[in-house]
Write a protein that holds these residues in place. Structure first.
Motif, PDB file in Angstrom:
ATOM      1  N   VAL A  62      45.137  35.978  30.877  1.00 25.81           N
ATOM      2  CA  VAL A  62      45.161  37.362  32.624  1.00 25.81           C
ATOM      3  C   VAL A  62      46.021  37.070  33.324  1.00 25.81           C
ATOM      4  CG1 VAL A  62      44.323  37.130  34.688  1.00 25.81           C
ATOM      5  CG2 VAL A  62      43.077  35.889  33.091  1.00 25.81           C
ATOM      6  N   TYR A  74      48.010  40.422  35.296  1.00 29.74           N
ATOM      7  CA  TYR A  74      48.147  40.620  36.914  1.00 29.74           C
ATOM      8  C   TYR A  74      48.346  42.363  37.001  1.00 29.74           C
ATOM      9  CZ  TYR A  74      46.066  36.272  37.617  1.00 29.74           C
ATOM     10  OH  TYR A  74      45.105  34.641  36.913  1.00 29.74           O
ATOM     11  N   LEU A 108      37.330  34.913  35.953  1.00 30.98           N
ATOM     12  CA  LEU A 108      37.876  34.714  37.487  1.00 30.98           C
ATOM     13  C   LEU A 108      36.984  33.302  38.307  1.00 30.98           C
ATOM     14  CD1 LEU A 108      36.263  38.569  37.444  1.00 30.98           C
ATOM     15  CD2 LEU A 108      38.437  37.360  37.406  1.00 30.98           C
ATOM     16  N   ARG A 129      40.416  31.819  41.059  1.00 26.48           N
ATOM     17  CA  ARG A 129      39.919  31.664  42.310  1.00 26.48           C
ATOM     18  C   ARG A 129      40.224  30.224  42.531  1.00 26.48           C
ATOM     19  NH1 ARG A 129      35.236  34.989  41.427  1.00 26.48           N
ATOM     20  NH2 ARG A 129      35.839  37.176  41.913  1.00 26.48           N
ATOM     21  N   SER A 184      41.946  35.460  45.602  1.00 30.47           N
ATOM     22  CA  SER A 184      40.209  35.200  45.535  1.00 30.47           C
ATOM     23  C   SER A 184      40.261  37.193  46.376  1.00 30.47           C
ATOM     24  CB  SER A 184      40.335  34.371  46.274  1.00 30.47           C
ATOM     25  OG  SER A 184      39.932  33.190  45.653  1.00 30.47           O
ATOM     26  N   LEU A 195      41.070  39.777  44.797  1.00 33.14           N
ATOM     27  CA  LEU A 195      39.849  40.444  43.034  1.00 33.14           C
ATOM     28  C   LEU A 195      38.699  41.119  43.833  1.00 33.14           C
ATOM     29  CD1 LEU A 195      40.193  36.398  41.433  1.00 33.14           C
ATOM     30  CD2 LEU A 195      40.814  38.917  40.812  1.00 33.14           C
ATOM     31  N   PHE A 207      38.562  45.474  36.340  1.00 32.98           N
ATOM     32  CA  PHE A 207      38.765  44.883  35.060  1.00 32.98           C
ATOM     33  C   PHE A 207      38.862  45.283  33.354  1.00 32.98           C
ATOM     34  CE2 PHE A 207      36.914  42.644  38.103  1.00 32.98           C
ATOM     35  CZ  PHE A 207      38.176  41.722  38.904  1.00 32.98           C
ATOM     36  N   HIS A 221      30.069  40.810  35.709  1.00 25.57           N
ATOM     37  CA  HIS A 221      31.067  39.799  34.695  1.00 25.57           C
ATOM     38  C   HIS A 221      29.848  39.069  33.947  1.00 25.57           C
ATOM     39  CE1 HIS A 221      33.351  41.306  37.749  1.00 25.57           C
ATOM     40  NE2 HIS A 221      33.284  42.624  37.750  1.00 25.57           N
ATOM     41  N   VAL A 249      44.081  42.602  35.621  1.00 21.57           N
ATOM     42  CA  VAL A 249      43.397  42.722  36.388  1.00 21.57           C
ATOM     43  C   VAL A 249      44.081  43.506  38.017  1.00 21.57           C
ATOM     44  CG1 VAL A 249      43.019  41.914  38.911  1.00 21.57           C
ATOM     45  CG2 VAL A 249      42.932  40.260  36.695  1.00 21.57           C
TER      46      VAL A 249
END
Length: 84
Positions: free
Chosen positions: A6, A8, A32, A36, A44, A47, A52, A64, A77
């Motif tokens: 993942v 960011y 996800l 979180r 959180s 998001l 994505f 999702h 992300v």
């Protein structure tokens, strides 16, 4: 379970405190949820506004839970970007 990275970007990177990290999940929703759990609080909230990419392909409005992850894949992300 697929092992994915993942990544960011922008505000998500700032809220996570890292640029990327590994997760194991079958779907984007599962990944996800794990994000979180690991990063409660600001990430959180960020998001909720993110879009994505899965292995370079936009998720768009797909549920999702239906977005399957592949072994060695990447989840990008992307918070909303200001610009002009």
């Amino acid at each position: 379970m697929a092992k994915v990275t993942v990544r960011y970007w922008a505000a998500a990177k700032s809220a996570a405190g890292v640029a990327e990290e590994p997760y194991e999940a079958k779907t984007l929703a599962g990944a996800l949820d794990a994000v979180r759990e690991r990063h409660p609080g600001e990430l959180s909230r960020v998001l909720r506004r993110c879009s994505f990419l899965i292995d370079g392909d936009p998720v768009g409005t797909r549920d999702h839970e239906t977005v399957r992850l592949t072994e060695g894949g990447t989840v990008e992300v992307l918070p909303p970007f200001a610009g002009g």
